[in-house]
Design a protein around this motif. Structure first.
Motif, PDB file in Angstrom:
ATOM      1  N   GLY A   3       0.653  -1.203  -0.093  1.00 35.67           N
ATOM      2  CA  GLY A   3       0.004   0.194  -0.070  1.00 35.67           C
ATOM      3  C   GLY A   3       0.979   1.334   0.065  1.00 35.67           C
ATOM      4  O   GLY A   3       0.481   2.182  -0.743  1.00 35.67           O
ATOM      5  N   LEU A   4       1.925   1.342   0.778  1.00 35.29           N
ATOM      6  CA  LEU A   4       2.885   2.466   0.872  1.00 35.29           C
ATOM      7  C   LEU A   4       3.603   2.754  -0.502  1.00 35.29           C
ATOM      8  O   LEU A   4       3.555   3.681  -1.162  1.00 35.29           O
ATOM      9  N   LEU A   5       3.994   1.290  -1.179  1.00 41.47           N
ATOM     10  CA  LEU A   5       4.623   1.477  -2.552  1.00 41.47           C
ATOM     11  C   LEU A   5       3.692   2.082  -3.552  1.00 41.47           C
ATOM     12  O   LEU A   5       4.005   2.878  -4.365  1.00 41.47           O
ATOM     13  N   THR A   6       2.294   1.721  -3.320  1.00 38.36           N
ATOM     14  CA  THR A   6       1.329   1.998  -4.294  1.00 38.36           C
ATOM     15  C   THR A   6       1.177   3.675  -4.176  1.00 38.36           C
ATOM     16  O   THR A   6       1.024   4.246  -5.226  1.00 38.36           O
ATOM     17  N   SER A  33      16.975   9.324   2.133  1.00 37.83           N
ATOM     18  CA  SER A  33      16.064   9.114   0.916  1.00 37.83           C
ATOM     19  C   SER A  33      15.774   8.067   0.166  1.00 37.83           C
ATOM     20  O   SER A  33      15.005   7.771  -0.812  1.00 37.83           O
ATOM     21  N   GLU A  34      17.124   7.247   0.269  1.00 32.72           N
ATOM     22  CA  GLU A  34      17.066   5.951  -0.585  1.00 32.72           C
ATOM     23  C   GLU A  34      15.936   5.176  -0.431  1.00 32.72           C
ATOM     24  O   GLU A  34      15.550   4.550  -1.438  1.00 32.72           O
ATOM     25  N   PRO A  35      15.385   4.889   0.805  1.00 35.18           N
ATOM     26  CA  PRO A  35      14.152   3.952   0.938  1.00 35.18           C
ATOM     27  C   PRO A  35      12.810   4.497  -0.046  1.00 35.18           C
ATOM     28  O   PRO A  35      12.253   3.852  -0.772  1.00 35.18           O
ATOM     29  N   VAL A  36      12.867   5.750  -0.267  1.00 40.67           N
ATOM     30  CA  VAL A  36      11.744   6.293  -1.118  1.00 40.67           C
ATOM     31  C   VAL A  36      11.914   6.155  -2.463  1.00 40.67           C
ATOM     32  O   VAL A  36      11.229   5.876  -3.158  1.00 40.67           O
ATOM     33  N   TYR A  40       9.815   3.999  -4.902  1.00 38.86           N
ATOM     34  CA  TYR A  40       9.374   4.568  -6.231  1.00 38.86           C
ATOM     35  C   TYR A  40       9.614   3.833  -7.306  1.00 38.86           C
ATOM     36  O   TYR A  40       8.924   3.381  -8.310  1.00 38.86           O
ATOM     37  N   LEU A  41      11.069   3.595  -7.490  1.00 36.57           N
ATOM     38  CA  LEU A  41      11.514   2.655  -8.580  1.00 36.57           C
ATOM     39  C   LEU A  41      11.073   1.150  -8.454  1.00 36.57           C
ATOM     40  O   LEU A  41      10.648   0.709  -9.784  1.00 36.57           O
ATOM     41  N   VAL A  42      10.686   0.699  -7.622  1.00 35.45           N
ATOM     42  CA  VAL A  42       9.965  -0.745  -7.375  1.00 35.45           C
ATOM     43  C   VAL A  42       8.704  -0.640  -7.938  1.00 35.45           C
ATOM     44  O   VAL A  42       8.082  -1.464  -8.772  1.00 35.45           O
ATOM     45  N   ALA A  43       7.874   0.387  -7.789  1.00 37.72           N
ATOM     46  CA  ALA A  43       6.516   0.759  -7.902  1.00 37.72           C
ATOM     47  C   ALA A  43       6.588   1.217  -9.557  1.00 37.72           C
ATOM     48  O   ALA A  43       5.428   0.855 -10.299  1.00 37.72           O
ATOM     49  N   VAL A  44       7.312   2.088 -10.007  1.00 34.69           N
ATOM     50  CA  VAL A  44       7.256   2.795 -11.089  1.00 34.69           C
ATOM     51  C   VAL A  44       8.724   2.583 -11.977  1.00 34.69           C
ATOM     52  O   VAL A  44       9.123   3.639 -12.095  1.00 34.69           O
ATOM     53  N   ILE A 163      21.843  -0.815  -8.633  1.00 38.22           N
ATOM     54  CA  ILE A 163      22.012  -2.080  -7.829  1.00 38.22           C
ATOM     55  C   ILE A 163      20.438  -2.751  -7.811  1.00 38.22           C
ATOM     56  O   ILE A 163      20.300  -3.889  -7.935  1.00 38.22           O
ATOM     57  N   LEU A 164      19.574  -1.799  -7.626  1.00 37.28           N
ATOM     58  CA  LEU A 164      18.204  -2.269  -7.497  1.00 37.28           C
ATOM     59  C   LEU A 164      17.608  -3.211  -8.720  1.00 37.28           C
ATOM     60  O   LEU A 164      17.182  -4.042  -8.676  1.00 37.28           O
ATOM     61  N   ALA A 165      18.028  -1.998  -9.890  1.00 37.98           N
ATOM     62  CA  ALA A 165      17.660  -2.838 -11.096  1.00 37.98           C
ATOM     63  C   ALA A 165      18.174  -4.196 -11.513  1.00 37.98           C
ATOM     64  O   ALA A 165      17.621  -5.231 -11.932  1.00 37.98           O
ATOM     65  N   TRP A 166      19.490  -4.408 -11.088  1.00 37.91           N
ATOM     66  CA  TRP A 166      20.197  -5.469 -11.292  1.00 37.91           C
ATOM     67  C   TRP A 166      19.655  -6.478 -10.282  1.00 37.91           C
ATOM     68  O   TRP A 166      19.848  -7.915 -10.934  1.00 37.91           O
ATOM     69  N   THR A 167      19.445  -6.100  -9.227  1.00 39.25           N
ATOM     70  CA  THR A 167      19.054  -7.245  -8.324  1.00 39.25           C
ATOM     71  C   THR A 167      17.609  -7.819  -8.485  1.00 39.25           C
ATOM     72  O   THR A 167      17.385  -8.933  -8.008  1.00 39.25           O
ATOM     73  N   ILE A 168      16.805  -6.862  -8.877  1.00 42.32           N
ATOM     74  CA  ILE A 168      15.411  -7.513  -9.311  1.00 42.32           C
ATOM     75  C   ILE A 168      14.979  -7.749 -10.774  1.00 42.32           C
ATOM     76  O   ILE A 168      14.065  -8.116 -11.105  1.00 42.32           O
ATOM     77  N   ALA A 169      16.072  -7.537 -11.542  1.00 42.61           N
ATOM     78  CA  ALA A 169      15.810  -7.981 -13.016  1.00 42.61           C
ATOM     79  C   ALA A 169      15.562  -9.340 -13.272  1.00 42.61           C
ATOM     80  O   ALA A 169      16.234 -10.263 -12.575  1.00 42.61           O
ATOM     81  N   PRO A 170      14.602  -9.576 -14.144  1.00 43.99           N
ATOM     82  CA  PRO A 170      14.012 -10.866 -14.267  1.00 43.99           C
ATOM     83  C   PRO A 170      15.378 -11.672 -15.275  1.00 43.99           C
ATOM     84  O   PRO A 170      16.152 -11.086 -15.836  1.00 43.99           O
ATOM     85  N   THR A 171      15.469 -13.002 -14.547  1.00 48.89           N
ATOM     86  CA  THR A 171      16.671 -13.961 -15.350  1.00 48.89           C
ATOM     87  C   THR A 171      16.338 -14.420 -16.773  1.00 48.89           C
ATOM     88  O   THR A 171      15.054 -14.560 -16.814  1.00 48.89           O
TER      89      THR A 171
END
Length: 171
Positions: A3-6, A33-36, A40-44, A163-171
């Motif tokens: 809900g927070l991410l949305t 500011s990193e968690p925000v 945001y990047l996870v959601a959008v 790093i975020l994009a690399w760690t959650i990127a689909p394999t």
């Protein structure tokens, strides 16, 4: 958590929240500011570059607040010191002369050696925020400070996002 991410992903809330948190994080306040940014990047994820730009702008402006506080404190201290010197000179019937203390001489040598490029480290935890204030206190050139601050802060946010994009990127 979803809900927070949305909520942060809403166009009217997400980027302004990221901007405000980035600005506050660059002052002497103990917020991050990193968690925000990550939320945001996870959601959008399609707004990757916009989020990096907004976070960099907010964090750089926050660094400039610290720079301005340092410059303002320097001005106030200088006026107080000059008044005190004049009062002492009047009392002693002497001519007030500026005193170059060993600490001030070391600081001036440090500025001549590193100057504004030292603000590439303005992103660093613990030392980054005070470094911006010290740059203002030492009266480093404003626009050079802005550029070096922005480069350092952009690099940090880009690295976090990569790093975020690399760690959650689909394999």
């Amino acid at each position: 958590m979803q809900g927070l991410l949305t909520w942060l992903a809403l166009p009217g809330v997400g980027l302004p929240a990221l901007f405000v948190m980035s600005l506050l994080a660059a002052t002497l306040l103990p917020v991050g500011s990193e968690p925000v940014l990550v939320g945001y990047l996870v959601a959008v994820p399609e707004r990757f570059w916009m989020a990096i730009a907004v976070a960099t702008l907010g964090n750089t402006l926050g660094g400039l607040v610290s720079y301005g506080m340092g410059a303002g404190a320097h001005g106030l201290f200088g006026r107080w010191r000059a008044t005190r010197r004049r009062d002492m000179a009047t009392l002693l019937h002497a001519d007030p002369k500026p005193v170059l203390t060993p600490a001030r001489a070391r600081a001036e040598r440090w500025v001549q050696r590193f100057g504004a490029p030292a603000l590439l480290l303005a992103w660093a935890p613990v030392v980054g925020d005070p470094l911006c204030a010290v740059a203002g206190w030492l009266r480093l050139p404003f626009w050079q400070c802005v550029i070096y601050m922005a480069i350092g802060k952009f690099g940090r946010y880009l690295t976090i996002a990569w790093i975020l994009a690399w760690t959650i990127a689909p394999t």
